[in-house]
Motif scaffolding. Sequence first.
Motif, PDB file in Angstrom:
ATOM      1  N   GLY A 174       0.809  -1.305  -0.054  1.00  0.00           N
ATOM      2  CA  GLY A 174       0.033  -0.014  -0.069  1.00  0.00           C
ATOM      3  C   GLY A 174       0.782   1.249  -0.104  1.00  0.00           C
ATOM      4  N   THR A 175       1.850   0.933   0.466  1.00  0.00           N
ATOM      5  CA  THR A 175       3.041   2.324   0.338  1.00  0.00           C
ATOM      6  C   THR A 175       4.213   2.069  -0.857  1.00  0.00           C
ATOM      7  OG1 THR A 175       2.899   2.526   2.730  1.00  0.00           O
ATOM      8  CG2 THR A 175       4.962   3.671   1.691  1.00  0.00           C
ATOM      9  N   ILE A 176       4.674   1.010  -1.064  1.00  0.00           N
ATOM     10  CA  ILE A 176       5.334   0.776  -2.263  1.00  0.00           C
ATOM     11  C   ILE A 176       4.703   0.083  -3.287  1.00  0.00           C
ATOM     12  CG2 ILE A 176       7.626  -0.170  -3.252  1.00  0.00           C
ATOM     13  CD1 ILE A 176       8.026   2.365  -1.334  1.00  0.00           C
ATOM     14  N   VAL A 177       4.376  -1.078  -2.720  1.00  0.00           N
ATOM     15  CA  VAL A 177       3.373  -2.236  -3.762  1.00  0.00           C
ATOM     16  C   VAL A 177       1.962  -2.192  -3.296  1.00  0.00           C
ATOM     17  CG1 VAL A 177       3.321  -4.475  -4.415  1.00  0.00           C
ATOM     18  CG2 VAL A 177       5.589  -3.529  -3.676  1.00  0.00           C
ATOM     19  N   SER A 178       1.194  -2.018  -4.563  1.00  0.00           N
ATOM     20  CA  SER A 178      -0.438  -1.683  -4.429  1.00  0.00           C
ATOM     21  C   SER A 178      -0.653  -3.389  -4.551  1.00  0.00           C
ATOM     22  CB  SER A 178      -0.955  -1.150  -5.594  1.00  0.00           C
ATOM     23  OG  SER A 178      -2.553  -1.106  -5.131  1.00  0.00           O
ATOM     24  N   THR A 179      -1.081  -3.885  -3.304  1.00  0.00           N
ATOM     25  CA  THR A 179      -1.424  -5.489  -3.060  1.00  0.00           C
ATOM     26  C   THR A 179      -2.918  -5.542  -2.743  1.00  0.00           C
ATOM     27  OG1 THR A 179      -0.595  -5.459  -1.046  1.00  0.00           O
ATOM     28  CG2 THR A 179       0.841  -6.357  -2.794  1.00  0.00           C
ATOM     29  N   THR A 180      -3.526  -4.504  -2.367  1.00  0.00           N
ATOM     30  CA  THR A 180      -4.993  -4.722  -2.103  1.00  0.00           C
ATOM     31  C   THR A 180      -5.910  -5.595  -2.515  1.00  0.00           C
ATOM     32  OG1 THR A 180      -4.876  -2.197  -1.264  1.00  0.00           O
ATOM     33  CG2 THR A 180      -7.064  -3.429  -1.321  1.00  0.00           C
ATOM     34  N   TRP A 229       8.646  -9.453  -3.958  1.00  0.00           N
ATOM     35  CA  TRP A 229       8.503  -8.153  -4.968  1.00  0.00           C
ATOM     36  C   TRP A 229       9.614  -7.511  -5.491  1.00  0.00           C
ATOM     37  CZ3 TRP A 229       4.059  -9.520  -5.702  1.00  0.00           C
ATOM     38  CH2 TRP A 229       2.856  -9.582  -4.778  1.00  0.00           C
ATOM     39  N   PHE A 230      10.825  -7.961  -4.660  1.00  0.00           N
ATOM     40  CA  PHE A 230      12.129  -7.241  -5.302  1.00  0.00           C
ATOM     41  C   PHE A 230      12.837  -8.110  -6.298  1.00  0.00           C
ATOM     42  CE2 PHE A 230      11.063  -4.583  -1.410  1.00  0.00           C
ATOM     43  CZ  PHE A 230      11.644  -3.473  -1.823  1.00  0.00           C
ATOM     44  N   SER A 231      12.206  -9.287  -6.539  1.00  0.00           N
ATOM     45  CA  SER A 231      12.661  -9.953  -7.535  1.00  0.00           C
ATOM     46  C   SER A 231      11.726 -10.098  -8.635  1.00  0.00           C
ATOM     47  CB  SER A 231      12.857 -11.435  -7.025  1.00  0.00           C
ATOM     48  OG  SER A 231      11.701 -12.215  -6.484  1.00  0.00           O
ATOM     49  N   THR A 232      10.638  -9.133  -8.606  1.00  0.00           N
ATOM     50  CA  THR A 232       9.562  -9.310  -9.757  1.00  0.00           C
ATOM     51  C   THR A 232       9.405  -7.824  -9.931  1.00  0.00           C
ATOM     52  OG1 THR A 232       7.840  -9.196  -7.987  1.00  0.00           O
ATOM     53  CG2 THR A 232       8.512 -11.186  -9.162  1.00  0.00           C
ATOM     54  N   ILE A 233       8.475  -6.928  -9.441  1.00  0.00           N
ATOM     55  CA  ILE A 233       7.951  -5.834  -9.875  1.00  0.00           C
ATOM     56  C   ILE A 233       8.895  -4.656  -9.312  1.00  0.00           C
ATOM     57  CG2 ILE A 233       5.759  -6.227 -10.519  1.00  0.00           C
ATOM     58  CD1 ILE A 233       5.142  -4.842  -7.860  1.00  0.00           C
TER      59      ILE A 233
END
Length: 245
Positions: A15-21, A127-131
Motif C-alpha cells: 500500500g506504500t510501495i506495492v499496491s497489493t490490496t 516483490w524485489f525479484s519481480t516488479i
Amino acid sequence: MPSIEVDLCLFDLDGTIVSTTYAAEAVWRKFCSKYNVDPEELFKVSHGSRTSEMMARFFPNVDNTDNKAVKELEISIARNYLDLVTLIPGAKDLLLSLDINTTTKEKLPERKWAIVTSGSADLAFSWFSTILKEVGKPDVFITAFDVSRGKPDPEGYNKAQTDLTKILGMDPKSVRSVVFEDAPVGIKAGNAMGALTIGITSSYDKKVLFDAGADFVVSDLTEVVVAKNTKEGITIEIKNPLSKD
C-alpha cells in the motif's frame, strides 16, 4: 512547497510501495469462504496488521504452527495474483533516487532507507525479484517475523532505524527519520518512535491518516522528491501536500 530534513527513510511496503490490496483481498475472500468467515469484518482491521494476528483472531481453529498457514496464504498472493499487483506511482523512482548522491551523481556506498512490513518474508522479498527487481532488496528489511509486536507498536521501525544507524555509523540519539505509510496503524507506529510521518492515500482517505497523526499526506509518491542527498542528510520536498480541510 514544504520540505523536511532527515537522515533515514523508513517505508512500509504493502500500500506504500506495492499496491497489493486487490490481490490480498482476493486471497482473503477465498480463505474466508473456506472457513465461513465474513471477509468484510476482517477487512475492517486487516490492513497494515500482521497476517498472524488476523489468523489468530478470525481463524483460531486453523493450524498455524510455525506460521505455516500464514506463509501459504501470503505466498499465494505472489504466486496466483501477481497480475493484480502494481507499484504505487512514484515509488520506484523515489527509492532509486535515495541511492544517489545528488552532488556527485554517484551511487551511495550504503542505503539510507529500509522496509518495515507487516507481511511475511517470503511475500515481501518476492516483490524485489519481480516488479521491484530494478531497485533490489535493501539490506535492512524488517518483516512480520522479525518483531514480537506488530504496528501500531513502533518495534519494527525502531529496529530498522537501529540497524541502519549501525551500518551507516550514525549516532542513534541524533538521527532523524521519516516514515512513509498508507495505514493508520503504521502512522501511529511512526509517531510512537519519534519520526516524521507521511501518509499515502492509496488505502485510506486523507482524514483517516491525519486523524492517526500524519504530519503530511500525499496522493502518491510522485509528490515526494529528493532535492538533496549527501552524507550530511536528505532534503525531501513534498509537492502538492493534501490539506486537513
